[in-house]
Scaffold this motif. Structure first.
Motif, short mmCIF file in Angstrom:
data_model
loop_
_atom_site.label_atom_id
_atom_site.label_comp_id
_atom_site.label_asym_id
_atom_site.label_seq_id
_atom_site.Cartn_x
_atom_site.Cartn_y
_atom_site.Cartn_z
N ILE A 1 -45.34 -22.66 -30.29
CA ILE A 1 -44.56 -21.44 -30.50
C ILE A 1 -43.86 -21.53 -31.85
O ILE A 1 -43.31 -22.56 -32.21
N SER A 2 -43.88 -20.42 -32.55
CA SER A 2 -43.09 -20.34 -33.77
C SER A 2 -41.71 -19.84 -33.37
O SER A 2 -41.54 -18.70 -32.94
N ILE A 3 -40.72 -20.71 -33.46
CA ILE A 3 -39.40 -20.37 -32.95
C ILE A 3 -38.76 -19.15 -33.64
O ILE A 3 -38.26 -18.26 -32.98
N TYR B 1 -38.71 -11.60 -31.87
CA TYR B 1 -39.37 -10.73 -30.91
C TYR B 1 -38.56 -10.59 -29.63
O TYR B 1 -38.39 -9.50 -29.10
N ALA B 2 -38.02 -11.72 -29.18
CA ALA B 2 -37.22 -11.70 -27.95
C ALA B 2 -35.97 -10.84 -28.12
O ALA B 2 -35.60 -10.07 -27.23
N LEU B 3 -35.35 -10.94 -29.28
CA LEU B 3 -34.14 -10.15 -29.53
C LEU B 3 -34.47 -8.65 -29.52
O LEU B 3 -33.70 -7.84 -29.01
N ASP C 1 -40.19 -16.59 -35.05
CA ASP C 1 -40.87 -15.37 -34.59
C ASP C 1 -40.52 -15.08 -33.14
O ASP C 1 -40.28 -13.94 -32.76
N PHE C 2 -40.51 -16.14 -32.35
CA PHE C 2 -40.18 -15.99 -30.93
C PHE C 2 -38.82 -15.33 -30.78
O PHE C 2 -38.64 -14.38 -30.03
N LYS C 3 -37.86 -15.85 -31.51
CA LYS C 3 -36.49 -15.33 -31.37
C LYS C 3 -36.41 -13.87 -31.80
O LYS C 3 -35.80 -13.05 -31.13
N LEU D 1 -36.90 -7.29 -27.76
CA LEU D 1 -37.12 -6.92 -26.36
C LEU D 1 -35.79 -6.66 -25.66
O LEU D 1 -35.65 -5.72 -24.87
#
Ligand SMILES: Nc1nc2c(ncn2[C@@H]2O[C@H](COP(=O)(O)OP(=O)(O)OP(=O)(O)O)[C@@H](O)[C@H]2O)c(=O)[nH]1
Ligand SMILES: [Mg+2]
Lengths: 169, 198
Positions: free
Chosen positions: A142-144, A150-152, A146-148, A154
């Motif tokens: 996981i690219s942290i 995208y999650a934010l 990018d993950f963050k 959502l």
């Protein structure tokens, strides 16, 4: 909600192990639940259950039982059995971090349930540990950042702040 | 402490609504559950007494969606605020990734808020969590009361860090509830790191 669909490489074998147990015991369903109340696997469609809620409740129940055990001078009760009119549940500790829930109808099958639960316990412990390792590996990909991001996004989209903010008390 | 569950390619974050009895924790969760679209939420579990006081916990799951192949979920819990349910509170707080502390703004409840906040930090500490670097949002609820505890007073007596997010709310009408949830969820996501501790 579509719950607990197992996709991981070893997730399949957790489900397979549970499926074999369901077959042998003629149980309605069997679930593997983490100590923190998350459903790790399920087999048997005999009972339409809300697995997510069940997992949270069983985990709470098990922790509570552990506290009760401590109070009466035991470390933990490794099996919980709940006998109902038509349905019964057998809950057993699987290693330190998870538990298995078996829902069945014929109470006379309790011996078989107990036996099969015991028999597949070590396999499940191994699969859970293996699964965790695989996932730790997978999660490294996981690219942290990018993950963050995208999650934010959502969170903004789903936890909508609405007109209640303007409502006077 | 385990910050996530790596099984089944789902990341599950646990957010716990903590606070003294009757401060409005269950009311917060009920509002959130009503507000979120069906496709994102699971059924709400409520374990309470005949007087609607929380006996063990309230719970429901939210599925936010899939991020980089992982299904992202948030599990929301409340604890029972009545003092004698200490053992249950400890159980529910275990494994939490973030906490909303729902304070009762009623002036007479000042000491109860302080006492419960201290219980919370003690419990977190017993799980090896350092409360000063852990995601917490302080929510002053019941702002519709005529006389309320002024903002800043709880932070002062509890010596909370200056950057601790603080919100005001009226959980019965929903005011401030989703904002608080957004804040804590974002804190939890920002705090997320791959430390292999799960
Ligand atoms: N006036 C006012 N009443 C509120 C507010 N939020 C909650 N209440 C009321 O306060 C009472 C207690 O609310 P709950 O949400 O059940 O409190 P709780 O924190 O879950 O309490 P425990 O489960 O005992 O820990 C209920 O009668 C709510 O309607 C608010 O913002 N303003
Ligand atoms: Mg409550």
């Amino acid at each position: 909600m579509n719950e607990s669909v197992v996709t991981g490489s070893n997730g399949a074998s957790i489900n397979e192990t549970l499926a074999r147990l369901v077959e042998k015991t003629e149980a309605l369903t069997a679930l593997l639940i983490s100590r923190h109340g998350i459903c790790l696997g399920q087999a048997g469609g005999g009972a339409r259950l809300n697995a997510t809620a069940l997992a949270a409740l069983v985990a709470g129940m098990f922790s509570a039982t552990k506290e009760v055990a401590n109070i009466v001078g035991e470390e933990q009760f490794s099996i919980l059995l709940q006998q109902g009119k038509k349905r019964h549940i057998h809950i057993s500790l699987i290693g330190e971090k998870s538990m298995m829930v078996i829902v069945f109808e014929e109470y006379s099958r309790i011996g078989r349930v107990r036996l099969e639960a015991k028999k597949c316990s070590s396999t499940l412990v191994r699969l859970v540990n293996q699964d965790r390792k695989d996932q730790e590996q997978a999660i490294q990909d996981i690219s942290i950042p990018d993950f963050k991001e995208y999650a934010l996004n959502l969170i903004d989209r789903i936890f909508v702040i609405g007109e209640e903010e303007d409502a006077s008390p | 402490m385990p910050h996530l569950d790596l099984n089944n390619r789902q990341l599950v974050f646990k957010i716990v609504y903590f606070g003294p009895g009757m401060s409005g924790k269950t009311t917060n969760l009920l509002f959130i559950h009503k507000k979120i679209f069906d496709k994102y939420k699971g059924d709400m579990v409520i374990l309470d007494t005949e007087e609607e006081r929380t006996l063990f916990f309230d719970f429901f799951p939210v599925s936010l969606g899939t991020v980089q192949g992982f299904s992202l979920k948030i599990h929301l819990y409340t604890i029972p605020g009545q003092v004698f349910y200490e053992a249950s509170r400890r159980i529910i707080l275990e494994g939490a990734d973030g906490v909303v502390f729902v304070a009762d703004s009623c002036i007479e409840r000042f000491d109860d808020n302080v006492d419960m906040y201290r219980r919370m930090t003690t419990n977190l500490g017993s799980y090896g969590v350092d409360p000063t670097s852990f995601p917490i949002v302080l929510q002053y609820n019941k702002r519709d009361y005529d006389e309320v505890i002024p903002l800043g007073q709880l932070e002062a007596i509890l010596e909370l860090p200056d950057d601790l997010p603080v919100t005001e709310s009226i959980a019965t009408s929903g005011k401030g509830v989703m904002r608080t949830l957004q804040l804590i969820s974002k804190e939890v996501i920002r705090n997320f790191q791959l430390d292999g501790s799960a």
